[in-house]
Design an enzyme around this catalytic site. Structure first.
Site, PDB file in Angstrom:
ATOM      1  N   GLU A  85     -15.508  -0.340  23.347  1.00  0.00           N
ATOM      2  CA  GLU A  85     -14.715   0.783  23.856  1.00  0.00           C
ATOM      3  C   GLU A  85     -15.210   2.118  23.323  1.00  0.00           C
ATOM      4  O   GLU A  85     -15.257   3.110  24.071  1.00  0.00           O
ATOM      5  CB  GLU A  85     -13.244   0.592  23.492  1.00  0.00           C
ATOM      6  N   HIS A 154      -1.557  -7.252  20.651  1.00  0.00           N
ATOM      7  CA  HIS A 154      -1.866  -6.928  22.038  1.00  0.00           C
ATOM      8  C   HIS A 154      -0.617  -6.518  22.819  1.00  0.00           C
ATOM      9  O   HIS A 154      -0.562  -6.667  24.032  1.00  0.00           O
ATOM     10  CB  HIS A 154      -2.523  -8.127  22.735  1.00  0.00           C
TER      11      HIS A 154
END
Length: 357
Positions: A85, A154
């Site tokens: 990312e 998450h």
């Protein structure tokens, strides 16, 4: 199964509410398809728009939001990246500085922490630090918050995080019209925009109006929508929480409490004008969100109400109905109770309205 049935019943209730409004609805569409169509239209409209991220091209996206776009537009417009990312967000920011309009798909916003320096210190601050010479027209989008059984690492909601950053615009849509209009507005905006989506909603259908199907339909960034008018209490919500709030408003209506539901859609900037006008009418306010209570979206709303003359319109303290202040558990039954559902919202709203429960 309990959660799925609840969501289905919520959706049926909200579709009935939406169909009472004056729009002409021509079709039903899933959020996934609404995003896919909006991306397709923006890629066709502007050759400077491109999409990059993990598995967005040949695999059609982790959530199939970019399905079919690689075959249609090719390698230069849909770019599969390594699992990095920080790398592909930095690359995209550089492309935006060079005049392109990248759309970064994050497999989940929990992974945006790997690129937090790029998003905050590069994308958000560059226009200011360059004395307005170098805008960064970029979109960061992907699922935010909890889905189901994803556990603590998450399941985090980043609404409060990103709305606190000067230089970013932050949107949190709910319906297909929200998603279409928000995405199109974000792609066309000269500034970096974060779009916080919901994995749970991707496969949920909403009615879509003629207006929203137009290829140039946009929702102004910073404009909320009153999903349900009411006179007794104002309920603000964003994203997935809006559905639970709508369901709660239906239950409250059956008990004689008419709640006005505001779908914020935009978290930075927030549509204070709509909130203030609603509070002037209802004289009560409750914010609803799935994120944590500390430094959340509701914290900002309640604090701003306290600091403005609108405070004197309140007949009861403004309150927050939020997720529990713990890391999200993995066990389904505990996870279900960690974020506000219709019954939680109803109980909180009754207390604000002075109803004993």
């Amino acid at each position: 199964m309990h959660f799925i049935c609840f969501l289905r019943n919520t959706m049926l209730s909200n579709i009935r509410i939406l169909q009472k409004q004056s729009y002409k609805y021509v079709t039903q569409m899933t959020v996934r398809d609404a995003l896919n169509a909006a991306l397709d239209e923006e890629l066709a409209r502007d050759e400077n728009v491109f999409i990059l991220g993990e598995e967005v091209a040949q695999y059609d996206g982790a959530y199939k939001v970019t399905k079919g776009l690689w075959k249609k537009y090719g390698d230069k417009r849909l770019i599969d990246t390594p699992i990095t990312e920080a790398g592909f967000c930095g690359l995209a920011i550089g492309a935006a500085l060079a005049g392109l309009r990248p759309i970064c798909e994050l497999m989940t916003f929990n992974f945006s922490m790997q690129a937090i320096d790029r998003i905050v210190n590069a994308a958000a601050k560059n226009l200011y630090m360059s004395a307005r010479r170098y805008p960064v027209p970029i979109v960061f989008r992907g699922p935010n918050g909890n889905a189901k059984g994803l556990a603590a690492q998450h399941s985090q909601c980043f609404g409060g995080w990103y709305m606190s950053i000067p230089g970013l615009k932050v949107m949190s849509p709910t319906t297909c019209e929200d998603y279409r209009g928000s995405l199109k507005a974000a792609v066309r905006d000269p500034d970096p925009v974060v779009i916080l989506e919901s994995e749970v909603l991707y496969n949920v259908q909403f009615p879509v109006s003629d207006e929203a199907m137009d290829k140039d339909f946009v929702i102004p960034i910073g404009k909320a929508k009153i999903e349900k008018p009411g006179k007794d209490i104002t309920l603000t919500a964003h994203g997935q929480a809006t559905l639970y709030t709508m369901q709660a408003a239906e239950i409250l209506a059956g008990e004689g409490i008419e709640a006005e539901v505001i779908n914020l859609r935009s978290l930075r900037p927030i549509d204070w004008d709509t909130i203030f006008k609603s509070v002037t009418k209802t004289h009560r306010l409750m914010s609803v969100e799935l994120g944590w209570p500390i430094c959340g979206v509701g914290s900002e709303i309640v604090a701003t109400i306290m600091e403005n003359p609108i405070f004197f319109q309140l007949d009861a303290p403004a309150v927050r109905c939020t997720g529990i202040d713990v890391p999200m558990p993995y066990a389904e039954n505990i996870e279900y109770e960690c974020t506000p559902k219709d019954h939680h919202i109803v109980d909180y709203a009754k207390k604000v309205c002075g109803v004993k429960i």
